[in-house]
Design an enzyme around this catalytic site. Sequence first.
Site, short mmCIF file in Angstrom:
data_model
loop_
_atom_site.label_atom_id
_atom_site.label_comp_id
_atom_site.label_asym_id
_atom_site.label_seq_id
_atom_site.Cartn_x
_atom_site.Cartn_y
_atom_site.Cartn_z
N SER A 290 -28.41 95.99 -34.07
CA SER A 290 -27.19 96.50 -33.44
C SER A 290 -27.22 96.42 -31.92
O SER A 290 -26.68 97.29 -31.23
CB SER A 290 -26.89 97.93 -33.90
N GLU B 87 -34.24 90.86 -43.95
CA GLU B 87 -33.40 90.48 -45.09
C GLU B 87 -34.14 89.54 -46.03
O GLU B 87 -33.89 89.53 -47.24
CB GLU B 87 -32.08 89.87 -44.57
N GLY C 138 -27.35 95.90 -38.46
CA GLY C 138 -26.01 95.87 -39.05
C GLY C 138 -25.43 97.25 -39.30
O GLY C 138 -24.43 97.39 -40.00
N GLY D 255 -24.69 90.45 -35.61
CA GLY D 255 -23.23 90.50 -35.57
C GLY D 255 -22.62 90.08 -34.24
O GLY D 255 -21.64 89.31 -34.22
N GLU E 200 -37.47 94.47 -35.15
CA GLU E 200 -36.15 94.81 -35.67
C GLU E 200 -36.27 95.98 -36.64
O GLU E 200 -36.57 95.78 -37.83
CB GLU E 200 -35.55 93.61 -36.41
N HIS F 78 -37.72 87.76 -41.41
CA HIS F 78 -36.60 88.67 -41.16
C HIS F 78 -36.56 89.70 -42.29
O HIS F 78 -36.84 89.37 -43.45
CB HIS F 78 -35.29 87.88 -41.10
N ASN G 77 -28.77 85.21 -34.33
CA ASN G 77 -29.00 84.94 -35.75
C ASN G 77 -27.66 85.11 -36.46
O ASN G 77 -27.19 86.22 -36.65
CB ASN G 77 -30.04 85.93 -36.29
N TRP G 78 -27.08 83.97 -36.84
CA TRP G 78 -25.75 84.03 -37.45
C TRP G 78 -25.79 84.50 -38.90
O TRP G 78 -24.74 84.74 -39.49
CB TRP G 78 -25.09 82.65 -37.43
N LYS G 79 -26.96 84.53 -39.49
CA LYS G 79 -27.11 84.88 -40.90
C LYS G 79 -26.20 83.97 -41.75
O LYS G 79 -26.01 82.82 -41.38
CB LYS G 79 -26.83 86.38 -41.11
P1 13P Z 1 -27.30 93.09 -36.06
O1 13P Z 1 -27.31 92.73 -34.59
O2 13P Z 1 -26.05 92.67 -36.77
O3 13P Z 1 -27.66 94.53 -36.27
O4 13P Z 1 -28.46 92.23 -36.73
C1 13P Z 1 -29.70 92.20 -36.14
C2 13P Z 1 -30.50 91.16 -36.81
O5 13P Z 1 -30.85 91.29 -37.96
C3 13P Z 1 -30.83 89.94 -36.05
O6 13P Z 1 -31.75 89.17 -36.72
#
Ligand code: 13P
Length: 261
Positions: free
Chosen positions: A224, A108, A184, A246, A178, A106, A9-11
């Site tokens: 993470s 976020e 993150g 990330g 998650e 997600h 997931n590149w966000k």
């Molecule tokens: P990180 O791997 O950056 O913690 O993010 C996880 C995530 O939200 C994947 O959707």
Amino acid sequence: MRKKIVAGNWKMNLSAKEALALVNELKVKIDHQPDTKNPKNSNGLPEVLLFPPYVYLSRVLEVFKNYEGVSVGVQNIHQEGKGAFTGEISPLMVRSLGGTHTLIGHSERRIHFNEDDELLAKKVALAMKNGLIPVYCCGEMLPDREAGKHFQLVAEQLKKGVFWMNEDEVKNIIIAYEPVWAIGTGQTASPEQAQEMHAYIRQLISDHYSNKIADEMTILYGGSCNAKNAAELFAKEDVDGGLIGGASLKADDFFRIIQSF
Ligand code: 13P
């Protein structure tokens, strides 16, 4: 046997140039993957899913055209099929370009865009109606865990967002656990914490549907997850792969995670 999957997931990251460099580097690595003793796909890798920002969808799809085992999707869809929703993207648009998956719920999106389980259930339904596979995300915040409410909270997210489906529908979706406190932050759930929640989710699915369905469903861990800790996490019985943030932005790291089974 249920599918093993590593998803990126590149966000909201990367320029077009960086995005293309990343996928081309990844493609070279996948092309050179030697056969393993126990191939999961024809090239020996787990299934790979990529979730770039919408604007790069076509270009990423183009790079992985005709690649068995690499699929491309989006990070979100709108809950209505079409209409006057300026700035939004429908599942039909994604599907018509060749996208196959969508993240839904997600944390976020839940936190910054106030998406709740009722809305997410609508998105899941519309995604499936349009032939997209939902990757439904669930997970607790730190205060929930500290208060010992993490199981209850995840159960609620799944009941409202997913468990309204019938058996034939639910077996086609993917679940991603998650924990928000691990996203993150560099603070990963321990393999034992991940396994405990994944086993709990599988039990919920078994109780609501059947053992067979629970056994077939892929449950990913996200938060993470990186090239160093992926192998330990993926070694757990109920952890079927990862949803990587990330560490999916660097071809080397992401490919090492893909190789971690
Ligand atoms: P990180 O791997 O950056 O913690 O993010 C996880 C995530 O939200 C994947 O959707």
